[in-house]
Write a protein that holds these residues in place. Structure first.
Motif, PDB file in Angstrom:
ATOM      1  N   VAL A 168     -66.167  37.186  79.713  1.00  0.00           N
ATOM      2  CA  VAL A 168     -66.726  36.753  78.436  1.00  0.00           C
ATOM      3  C   VAL A 168     -66.019  35.464  78.013  1.00  0.00           C
ATOM      4  O   VAL A 168     -64.825  35.470  77.715  1.00  0.00           O
ATOM      5  CB  VAL A 168     -66.543  37.830  77.349  1.00  0.00           C
ATOM      6  CG1 VAL A 168     -67.179  37.391  76.034  1.00  0.00           C
ATOM      7  CG2 VAL A 168     -67.119  39.169  77.817  1.00  0.00           C
ATOM      8  N   TYR A 169     -66.770  34.371  78.007  1.00  0.00           N
ATOM      9  CA  TYR A 169     -66.215  33.073  77.615  1.00  0.00           C
ATOM     10  C   TYR A 169     -66.266  32.918  76.106  1.00  0.00           C
ATOM     11  O   TYR A 169     -67.176  33.423  75.450  1.00  0.00           O
ATOM     12  CB  TYR A 169     -66.996  31.945  78.287  1.00  0.00           C
ATOM     13  CG  TYR A 169     -66.789  31.882  79.777  1.00  0.00           C
ATOM     14  CD1 TYR A 169     -65.764  31.118  80.329  1.00  0.00           C
ATOM     15  CD2 TYR A 169     -67.614  32.605  80.631  1.00  0.00           C
ATOM     16  CE1 TYR A 169     -65.562  31.071  81.695  1.00  0.00           C
ATOM     17  CE2 TYR A 169     -67.421  32.562  82.011  1.00  0.00           C
ATOM     18  CZ  TYR A 169     -66.395  31.795  82.530  1.00  0.00           C
ATOM     19  OH  TYR A 169     -66.193  31.758  83.880  1.00  0.00           O
ATOM     20  N   LYS A 170     -65.312  32.200  75.557  1.00  0.00           N
ATOM     21  CA  LYS A 170     -65.256  31.991  74.110  1.00  0.00           C
ATOM     22  C   LYS A 170     -66.478  31.264  73.582  1.00  0.00           C
ATOM     23  O   LYS A 170     -66.860  31.428  72.437  1.00  0.00           O
ATOM     24  CB  LYS A 170     -63.977  31.234  73.731  1.00  0.00           C
ATOM     25  CG  LYS A 170     -62.738  32.074  73.885  1.00  0.00           C
ATOM     26  CD  LYS A 170     -61.493  31.325  73.467  1.00  0.00           C
ATOM     27  CE  LYS A 170     -60.275  32.216  73.676  1.00  0.00           C
ATOM     28  NZ  LYS A 170     -59.021  31.514  73.382  1.00  0.00           N
ATOM     29  N   ASN A 171     -67.152  30.467  74.432  1.00  0.00           N
ATOM     30  CA  ASN A 171     -68.348  29.743  73.986  1.00  0.00           C
ATOM     31  C   ASN A 171     -69.612  30.593  74.067  1.00  0.00           C
ATOM     32  O   ASN A 171     -70.703  30.120  73.810  1.00  0.00           O
ATOM     33  CB  ASN A 171     -68.518  28.455  74.789  1.00  0.00           C
ATOM     34  CG  ASN A 171     -68.791  28.697  76.264  1.00  0.00           C
ATOM     35  OD1 ASN A 171     -69.007  29.838  76.704  1.00  0.00           O
ATOM     36  ND2 ASN A 171     -68.778  27.632  77.044  1.00  0.00           N
ATOM     37  N   GLY A 172     -69.477  31.881  74.457  1.00  0.00           N
ATOM     38  CA  GLY A 172     -70.625  32.787  74.497  1.00  0.00           C
ATOM     39  C   GLY A 172     -71.207  33.016  75.873  1.00  0.00           C
ATOM     40  O   GLY A 172     -72.042  33.904  76.042  1.00  0.00           O
ATOM     41  N   ASN A 173     -70.816  32.223  76.862  1.00  0.00           N
ATOM     42  CA  ASN A 173     -71.324  32.448  78.221  1.00  0.00           C
ATOM     43  C   ASN A 173     -70.776  33.746  78.801  1.00  0.00           C
ATOM     44  O   ASN A 173     -69.689  34.190  78.430  1.00  0.00           O
ATOM     45  CB  ASN A 173     -70.940  31.278  79.138  1.00  0.00           C
ATOM     46  CG  ASN A 173     -71.775  30.052  78.862  1.00  0.00           C
ATOM     47  OD1 ASN A 173     -72.937  30.149  78.495  1.00  0.00           O
ATOM     48  ND2 ASN A 173     -71.172  28.884  79.020  1.00  0.00           N
TER      49      ASN A 173
END
Length: 198
Positions: A129-134
């Motif tokens: 889970v990336y902080k930018n939502g990816n």
């Protein structure tokens, strides 16, 4: 419920505490450690909100079980001890891949709930889970599955903008499934291990 030969109980690796923080059972040493840290009734199923408790069972990784049946409409089924262990191995693998990320722009989550994926939502085995939502989903597939089912599940993940990596093992590791993965992704992820309970 009486366990039949070859049948597995529905267990969960993840619960949520009262602050809605994820608690991964296998990241603790024992059920006693979890019980010492979280008061009775403070851990809940992240999918239906009902109470769960930690359990140690021979042949399984440390996990949570419901006090009553789960009322979530997300399709879940019993998983083998190897599948539960496979999720943890994939989580460890993904953590290795991002360990040198100086800004820690991603976290690795086991049994990650995706409410808008598929008809009733999906639970990804492991998610980066990336902080930018990816999202990058890693699926450990050991039980029998067809290329059509792999394709449908992949479409479900793509529909929410998530990438997916499939890791095949045991009955899922067929020539047909490997051929489908190669044609779509150009590679095949495989997971091969023997579960060796302590």
């Amino acid at each position: 419920m009486v366990k039949q030969p070859g049948e597995y109980f529905v267990v969960m690796l993840v619960a949520v505490n009262q602050a809605k923080e994820r608690v991964v059972a296998a990241y603790h040493k024992s059920a006693h450690e979890i019980r010492s840290k979280y008061p009775p009734g403070s851990l809940q199923c992240p999918f239906c909100g009902q109470g769960v408790f930690p359990r140690e069972r021979k042949g399984f990784v440390l996990h949570f079980v419901h006090q009553h049946s789960c009322t979530s409409n997300i399709a879940r089924h019993p998983e083998s001890p190897e599948h539960e262990e496979g999720k943890l191995k994939l989580a460890k693998f993904l953590k290795e891949q991002i360990k040198d990320d100086p800004e820690q722009n991603a976290t690795v989550e086991v049994e990650y709930h995706l409410p808008n994926c598929g008809e009733n939502g999906r639970i990804a085995d492991v998610a980066l889970v990336y902080k930018n939502g990816n999202l990058l989903i890693a699926e450990c597939q050991l039980s029998q599955i067809t290329p059509d089912e792999l394709e449908q599940r992949t479409r479900d993940y793509h529909s929410i903008g998530a990438d997916v990596l499939w890791f095949l093992g045991k009955e899922a590791d067929t020539s047909e499934n490997r051929a489908w993965l190669r044609s779509v992704f150009g590679a095949v992820g495989r997971i091969d291990f023997k579960y060796d309970p302590a």
